[in-house]
Enzyme design. Structure first.
Site, PDB file in Angstrom:
ATOM      1  N   HIS A 183     -59.384   4.655 -44.329  1.00 41.97           N
ATOM      2  CA  HIS A 183     -59.005   3.731 -45.492  1.00 41.97           C
ATOM      3  C   HIS A 183     -58.863   4.394 -47.006  1.00 41.97           C
ATOM      4  CE1 HIS A 183     -63.073   5.123 -47.386  1.00 41.97           C
ATOM      5  NE2 HIS A 183     -63.737   5.646 -46.351  1.00 41.97           N
ATOM      6  N   CYS A 199     -65.614   8.964 -41.492  1.00 40.75           N
ATOM      7  CA  CYS A 199     -65.007   8.226 -42.768  1.00 40.75           C
ATOM      8  C   CYS A 199     -63.649   9.241 -43.305  1.00 40.75           C
ATOM      9  CB  CYS A 199     -64.692   6.813 -42.918  1.00 40.75           C
ATOM     10  SG  CYS A 199     -65.597   5.672 -42.148  1.00 40.75           S
TER      11      CYS A 199
END
Length: 223
Positions: A183, A199
């Site tokens: 992301h 992440c």
């Protein structure tokens, strides 16, 4: 005699005025020219300049915050993985998108801090521009103030303050959501560091570029 005196006075007066003028030239403060600043690197501006046409205009990346080693570039890269595969090198904080003919597009990334690392082989099941963020229950248990962004409450709306940034790519193993994402982030200084909750984060300009290149279903290898 008067004529001579008049001429002498006039000459003396002229010399006196000239002296004043010269004296004025030697003492007047002349402003120095403004220093000429070097032009910004055109390649950096092209890759990391502002994105005003986005639904939420993305500001330019500060070159002082993104080290040259972590800036997007195409490199020679030999691997047994098929073109289109995403490889995350957690030791060196790089993400590679494998291309044909022995090259790859390389991006600098931020990774999970100690205790939140993830590794393995999976696939990018789907991807979303300007996604809603819904923290998993485990994160809410650690940080109860995030309850307002839970799935029950509709998550956090897209925007520059959203932790997923401008794009998100969702990592699944089989049909199971790993809850890990590739992301975007506005926190440029986090690239090259282990700071996330697991992440893989890229600056918004890089995740936009990656998003446009990666096909849904692409394999991802994190090691």
């Amino acid at each position: 005699m008067k004529t001579v005196m008049t001429r002498r006075k006039m000459l003396a007066g002229s010399l006196s005025m000239a002296g004043l003028t010269l004296a004025g030239c030697t003492t007047r403060q002349v402003p120095l020219p403004e220093p000429v600043l070097p032009l910004a690197d055109p390649a950096f501006q092209l890759a990391y300049g502002p994105r005003p046409s986005e639904p939420f205009p993305v500001p330019a990346v500060d070159p002082a915050e993104l080290k040259p080693a972590f800036r997007r570039q195409r490199i020679s890269y030999l691997t047994g993985e098929a073109p289109g595969t995403v490889i995350v090198d957690t030791r060196n904080f790089y993400l590679y998108l494998v291309e044909p003919s022995g090259t790859a597009m390389r991006y600098g990334v931020g990774l999970g801090r100690q205790g939140f690392e993830w590794s393995g082989r999976a696939r990018i099941a789907w991807k979303r521009p300007w996604p809603t963020w819904t923290p998993p229950d485990e994160m809410i248990a650690r940080e109860p103030h995030l309850e307002k962004y839970s799935a029950r409450n509709g998550g956090m709306a897209p925007g520059l303050d959203n932790p997923l940034g401008a794009r998100a790519l969702y990592i699944f193993q089989g049909k199971v959501d790993t809850l890990y994402r590739l992301h975007g982030t506005a926190e440029t200084a986090s690239i090259g560091r282990a700071v996330s909750s697991g992440c893989v984060r890229l600056v918004n300009q890089d995740v936009i570029d990656l998003f446009d290149r990666v096909r849904p279903g692409a394999e991802i290898v994190v090691s």
